[in-house]
Scaffold this active site. Sequence first.
Site, short mmCIF file in Angstrom:
data_model
loop_
_atom_site.label_atom_id
_atom_site.label_comp_id
_atom_site.label_asym_id
_atom_site.label_seq_id
_atom_site.Cartn_x
_atom_site.Cartn_y
_atom_site.Cartn_z
N CYS A 168 1.45 0.32 -9.04
CA CYS A 168 2.61 0.79 -8.29
C CYS A 168 3.82 1.03 -9.21
O CYS A 168 4.60 1.92 -8.97
CB CYS A 168 2.95 -0.20 -7.19
SG CYS A 168 3.15 -1.88 -7.78
N GLU B 186 5.70 -3.46 0.60
CA GLU B 186 5.66 -3.23 -0.86
C GLU B 186 4.86 -1.96 -1.07
O GLU B 186 3.63 -1.95 -0.94
CB GLU B 186 4.98 -4.41 -1.56
CG GLU B 186 5.77 -5.71 -1.50
CD GLU B 186 6.96 -5.74 -2.44
OE1 GLU B 186 7.22 -4.75 -3.13
OE2 GLU B 186 7.63 -6.78 -2.48
N GLY C 268 0.83 -1.20 0.00
CA GLY C 268 0.00 0.00 0.00
C GLY C 268 0.86 1.25 0.00
O GLY C 268 1.99 1.24 -0.52
N SER C 269 0.35 2.30 0.61
CA SER C 269 1.02 3.60 0.54
C SER C 269 2.12 3.73 1.61
O SER C 269 2.01 3.13 2.69
CB SER C 269 0.00 4.71 0.75
OG SER C 269 -0.61 4.55 2.01
N GLU D 158 2.65 6.19 3.51
CA GLU D 158 2.11 6.87 4.70
C GLU D 158 1.57 5.84 5.69
O GLU D 158 1.86 5.90 6.89
CB GLU D 158 0.98 7.84 4.31
CG GLU D 158 1.42 9.02 3.45
CD GLU D 158 1.72 8.65 2.00
OE1 GLU D 158 1.17 7.65 1.50
OE2 GLU D 158 2.52 9.37 1.36
P1 NAD Z 1 -3.45 2.37 1.32
O1 NAD Z 1 -2.14 2.44 2.00
O2 NAD Z 1 -4.40 3.48 1.54
O3 NAD Z 1 -4.26 1.06 1.74
C1 NAD Z 1 -3.71 -0.23 1.57
C2 NAD Z 1 -4.39 -1.19 2.53
O4 NAD Z 1 -4.09 -0.76 3.85
C3 NAD Z 1 -5.92 -1.25 2.43
O5 NAD Z 1 -6.35 -2.57 2.65
C4 NAD Z 1 -6.37 -0.36 3.59
O6 NAD Z 1 -7.64 -0.73 4.10
C5 NAD Z 1 -5.29 -0.63 4.61
N1 NAD Z 1 -5.07 0.44 5.57
C6 NAD Z 1 -5.28 1.78 5.41
N2 NAD Z 1 -4.95 2.44 6.53
C7 NAD Z 1 -4.53 1.52 7.43
C8 NAD Z 1 -4.04 1.58 8.76
N3 NAD Z 1 -3.92 2.75 9.40
N4 NAD Z 1 -3.67 0.44 9.37
C9 NAD Z 1 -3.75 -0.74 8.73
N5 NAD Z 1 -4.23 -0.88 7.47
C10 NAD Z 1 -4.60 0.25 6.83
O7 NAD Z 1 -3.13 2.16 -0.21
P2 NAD Z 1 -4.16 2.04 -1.42
O8 NAD Z 1 -4.67 3.39 -1.76
O9 NAD Z 1 -5.14 0.96 -1.13
O10 NAD Z 1 -3.19 1.48 -2.57
C11 NAD Z 1 -2.41 2.30 -3.34
C12 NAD Z 1 -0.97 2.25 -2.89
O11 NAD Z 1 -0.50 0.90 -2.90
C13 NAD Z 1 -0.08 2.99 -3.85
O12 NAD Z 1 0.88 3.73 -3.15
C14 NAD Z 1 0.58 1.87 -4.64
O13 NAD Z 1 1.77 2.22 -5.27
C15 NAD Z 1 0.75 0.83 -3.59
N6 NAD Z 1 0.96 -0.50 -4.17
C16 NAD Z 1 2.21 -1.07 -4.09
C17 NAD Z 1 2.45 -2.32 -4.67
C18 NAD Z 1 3.81 -2.97 -4.62
O14 NAD Z 1 3.92 -4.17 -4.88
N7 NAD Z 1 4.87 -2.23 -4.31
C19 NAD Z 1 1.41 -2.99 -5.32
C20 NAD Z 1 0.17 -2.37 -5.39
C21 NAD Z 1 -0.05 -1.12 -4.80
#
Ligand code: NAD
Length: 478
Positions: free
Chosen positions: A283, A248, A226-227, A229
């Site tokens: 990503c 990741e 995910g992100s 942040e």
């Molecule tokens: P996100 O970080 O907002 O959310 C990802 C996941 O984390 C979701 O399931 C969300 O419900 C959960 N989440 C959110 N806040 C949380 C918290 N405080 N505690 C625990 N879990 C929490 O990201 P997104 O908007 O869903 O996805 C986009 C991001 O993911 C982009 O930055 C993208 O580049 C990245 N990404 C990376 C890869 C990789 O392999 N490097 C692959 C796909 C996506």
Amino acid sequence: MEIRNYINGHFIDSLSKKNIEVKNPANQNVVGFIDEALDEEIDLAFAAAKNAFEKRVLQDMDAAHKSKIMRLIADKLREYKNSSSIILSQENGKTIKQCEGEFDGAANVFDYYAGLTDKIENKLIPSGKDSFNYTILEPYGVSLQIVPWNYPIALFARSVAVSLVVGNTIVIKPPELCPISSNIFGKIFSEVQMPNGILNIVHGYGDKTGKKLVDHKSVNQIVFTGSPEVASEILKKTADRIIPCHLELGGKSAAIIYPDANIDQAVESTVKGIFKPNAGQICVAMSRAIVHHKVKDEYITKLNQKTKELNIGPGNDEKSDVTPLISKEQLQRVTNYCHSGVQSGANLITGGKQQEIHNGNFFKPTIFDNVDINSTIAREEIFGPVISIFNFENEEEAIKIVNSTDYGLASGVFTSDDQKAKWTADRIEAGVIWHNDWFVDGVNLPGGGYKKSGYGRDGGIDSLYSYGQTKRVSKRLN
Ligand code: NAD
């Protein structure tokens, strides 16, 4: 499709009595609802995973039998591909063909790791006649896995399959924006008679269920995609417990296009890298192109032409090239980035705004030229169909631009000179470098981030060592 949480081998009735509405990004129609897991479900999921781990269900499973079950999972993913892809397309927005590709990819991952269950050969380390030393790759225990919405099936598969090989039991949270299709894994795990407790799927919002999962006392490892942040928040919250995290994260991937490159190939790869699959919500999207001044006009003219030929439309229309963004929030975010690009003085060649179709979250493929490397659109992940183009005069300058962001996920180099490609690849700070194309991938190839794009590797044999820990056993012989 099941809308309940999958815990200890069963879909269970909601204990929280709450659910989440899931919308189709192409028109805002309600696709369905998914049960929200709160404290009680979360406790049950961790208890099941902990119990299965403590009983060594996966660790002591015969390797050939584990391999057989994993191959059955792959077969079932192919069997349910068509019906599940329709749901995935509705909740995620991608074309049905892309969703089918995602299920095929997930099946290939299970097949690949099924082949590794009996091939992890640990080391016998020679150290003279007085001692005998060997190593074992061991699991961490209960692995909490948190998945984003852009490739929910592929990312679920890549972390669960390797966990099974290494022996971690799993509590996994699919993304709240497109959670329904992930429940197919629960159905499949039951059908192939995977022992109860090894896989537990809990649904919920990140800032509620996600936070509770991270805080749970039974977590032994976290796999977060995910992100940055949220990753940073997870690291802070787990610091006192010293929980190993596999991260990741996002990217700001760039292609360097040298003057001897095949420009038609570079343009094709650009369209594929940033516009076509999932509207740039990838990503490793090619969100930057660093182009030599001698070929920049040709590249931009050809790219602009190809971009105008793209069809913007919903995932259920097979002619759609650019599908919707996942949510209204994402649409607003991408729009804001484009405004900031114009304000920073970048030259907007095409796009930059929403495409109105049926209340969908569609965004026009967007090209910015003459982007300042210090501007927001040059540095931050936009996660939409937006490319920023930069000019360079010499190799050193190209390397400086490519490495100028906090990210380091993927990169590309377009040149007919292999030596120059190697020189360039050696200097780029990124986990994956593609030469003369984009998305040159395979289940047996490792990938992952440098810098703020994370750490740990997924894919291939390297992945095993991101999901397990080495134990050494040393015996004194006299
Ligand atoms: P996100 O970080 O907002 O959310 C990802 C996941 O984390 C979701 O399931 C969300 O419900 C959960 N989440 C959110 N806040 C949380 C918290 N405080 N505690 C625990 N879990 C929490 O990201 P997104 O908007 O869903 O996805 C986009 C991001 O993911 C982009 O930055 C993208 O580049 C990245 N990404 C990376 C890869 C990789 O392999 N490097 C692959 C796909 C996506």
